[in-house]
Scaffold this motif. Structure first.
Motif: not given
Length: 116
Positions: A13-24
């Protein structure tokens, strides 16, 4: 060659948070620059943030103060912490790795959708 795999996208939702991960697939301390880009429908690919082995980070004006890029060398993973999300942050987010003399590599992308 470098293989990248993103994860962590989803619906917020707007105002919320997410964390993306990128594994190499290789030790990321060997990768000069790692970054995040995004592609929204009907728009051109947009640079979001980069992190260098020297420790510097840079952000697009549109995300500055809301997004944070970080590296975990032990896990060969780069993160994008996204706070105060806005509907205009909706896009497919791609991880990028640039290594001198090797070239540029991309992940498959992860969808982020922010509802108002």
């Amino acid at each position: 060659q470098v293989q990248l795999a993103e994860s962590g996208g989803g619906l917020a939702q707007a105002g919320g948070s997410l964390t993306l991960s990128c594994s190499a697939s290789i030790n990321i301390f060997m990768i000069n620059t790692m970054g995040w880009y995004r592609l929204a429908p009907g728009k051109q690919r947009e640079w979001v943030a980069t992190s260098t082995t020297g420790g510097s980070t840079n952000y697009a004006d549109s995300v500055k103060g809301r997004f944070t890029i970080s590296r975990d060398n032990a896990k060969n993973t780069v993160y994008l912490q996204m706070n105060s999300l806005k509907p205009e942050d909706t896009a497919v987010y791609y991880c990028n790795a640039q290594k001198v003399n090797w070239g540029s590599y991309w992940g498959q992308g992860t969808q982020v959708t922010v509802s108002s």
